[in-house]
Design a protein around this motif. Structure first.
Motif, short mmCIF file in Angstrom:
data_model
loop_
_atom_site.label_atom_id
_atom_site.label_comp_id
_atom_site.label_asym_id
_atom_site.label_seq_id
_atom_site.Cartn_x
_atom_site.Cartn_y
_atom_site.Cartn_z
N GLY A 188 -4.91 -2.33 -29.47
CA GLY A 188 -5.63 -2.85 -28.32
C GLY A 188 -7.14 -2.64 -28.44
O GLY A 188 -7.93 -3.46 -27.98
N TYR A 189 -7.52 -1.55 -29.09
CA TYR A 189 -8.95 -1.31 -29.31
C TYR A 189 -9.50 -2.28 -30.35
O TYR A 189 -10.64 -2.73 -30.24
CB TYR A 189 -9.19 0.14 -29.73
N LEU A 190 -8.71 -2.60 -31.35
CA LEU A 190 -9.10 -3.60 -32.33
C LEU A 190 -9.34 -4.95 -31.66
O LEU A 190 -10.26 -5.68 -32.01
CB LEU A 190 -8.02 -3.72 -33.41
N VAL A 228 -2.59 2.87 -24.86
CA VAL A 228 -2.38 1.42 -24.81
C VAL A 228 -2.96 0.84 -23.52
O VAL A 228 -3.67 -0.17 -23.55
CB VAL A 228 -0.87 1.08 -24.95
N VAL A 229 -2.69 1.49 -22.39
CA VAL A 229 -3.20 0.98 -21.11
C VAL A 229 -4.72 0.99 -21.09
O VAL A 229 -5.35 0.01 -20.66
CB VAL A 229 -2.61 1.79 -19.93
N VAL A 230 -5.33 2.05 -21.59
CA VAL A 230 -6.80 2.12 -21.63
C VAL A 230 -7.35 1.02 -22.53
O VAL A 230 -8.35 0.37 -22.20
CB VAL A 230 -7.27 3.52 -22.08
N SER A 231 -6.69 0.79 -23.67
CA SER A 231 -7.19 -0.26 -24.58
C SER A 231 -7.10 -1.63 -23.92
O SER A 231 -8.01 -2.45 -24.07
CB SER A 231 -6.43 -0.24 -25.90
N TRP A 232 -6.02 -1.88 -23.20
CA TRP A 232 -5.87 -3.18 -22.53
C TRP A 232 -6.84 -3.31 -21.37
O TRP A 232 -7.39 -4.39 -21.15
CB TRP A 232 -4.44 -3.40 -22.07
N LEU A 233 -7.06 -2.24 -20.65
CA LEU A 233 -8.05 -2.27 -19.55
C LEU A 233 -9.45 -2.53 -20.13
O LEU A 233 -10.20 -3.36 -19.60
CB LEU A 233 -8.02 -0.95 -18.79
N GLY A 234 -9.78 -1.86 -21.21
CA GLY A 234 -11.07 -2.09 -21.86
C GLY A 234 -11.19 -3.51 -22.38
O GLY A 234 -12.25 -4.13 -22.28
N PHE A 235 -10.11 -4.04 -22.93
CA PHE A 235 -10.10 -5.43 -23.39
C PHE A 235 -10.42 -6.37 -22.24
O PHE A 235 -11.25 -7.27 -22.35
CB PHE A 235 -8.72 -5.76 -23.98
N TRP A 236 -9.76 -6.16 -21.11
CA TRP A 236 -9.97 -7.00 -19.93
C TRP A 236 -11.41 -6.86 -19.41
O TRP A 236 -12.06 -7.87 -19.11
CB TRP A 236 -8.95 -6.62 -18.86
N LEU A 237 -11.89 -5.62 -19.30
CA LEU A 237 -13.26 -5.41 -18.80
C LEU A 237 -14.31 -5.99 -19.73
O LEU A 237 -15.28 -6.60 -19.27
CB LEU A 237 -13.52 -3.91 -18.59
#
Length: 125
Positions: free
Chosen positions: A25-27, A104-113
């Motif tokens: 997700g960070y990638l 995973v949740v943090v990576s997806w939240l960061g992706f969205w933001l």
């Protein structure tokens, strides 16, 4: 020798897959189109844990190890054999699972933001 090499290559690929489930997700923050691949990887990874679905990579590694005359993985599988009790204590398994979910949740939240704050007309990779 060929089956041993196949088994070892499968184990390496399996490690990379598990690492991708945790960090993919960070990638996707930088390569936005990869988010869908990460979602699929997470769904598959979590389904193998939650529903005890057999992973084809574990099956392939076991098959190759048996053909090479070696013992396969224990019935508990890849993560239990290579990670639990090796990279973290067995008694911390639930904590590690929670940390993976948080990552995973943090990576997806960061992706969205990051997607919300992109400049209009900015190229998508």
């Amino acid at each position: 020798m060929g089956f041993r090499l196949l088994a070892d290559a499968t184990a390496v690929f399996h490690f990379l897959f598990v690492a991708y489930v945790v960090t993919g997700g960070y990638l996707a923050w930088y390569f936005r189109r990869t988010i869908w691949l990460h979602v699929l990887a997470v769904v598959w990874g979590f389904s193998t844990v939650v529903f005890t679905v057999d992973c084809p990579l574990t099956t392939l590694e076991n098959w190759a190890r048996h053909r090479a005359g070696e013992a396969g993985l224990p019935p508990s599988g890849f993560i239990d054999h290579y990670l639990t009790g090796v990279l973290y204590p067995r008694e911390d398994l639930q904590l590690v699972r929670m940390l993976v979910v948080v990552a995973v949740v943090v990576s997806w939240l960061g992706f969205w933001l990051r997607g919300r704050h992109r400049q209009p007309g900015h190229a998508v990779r």
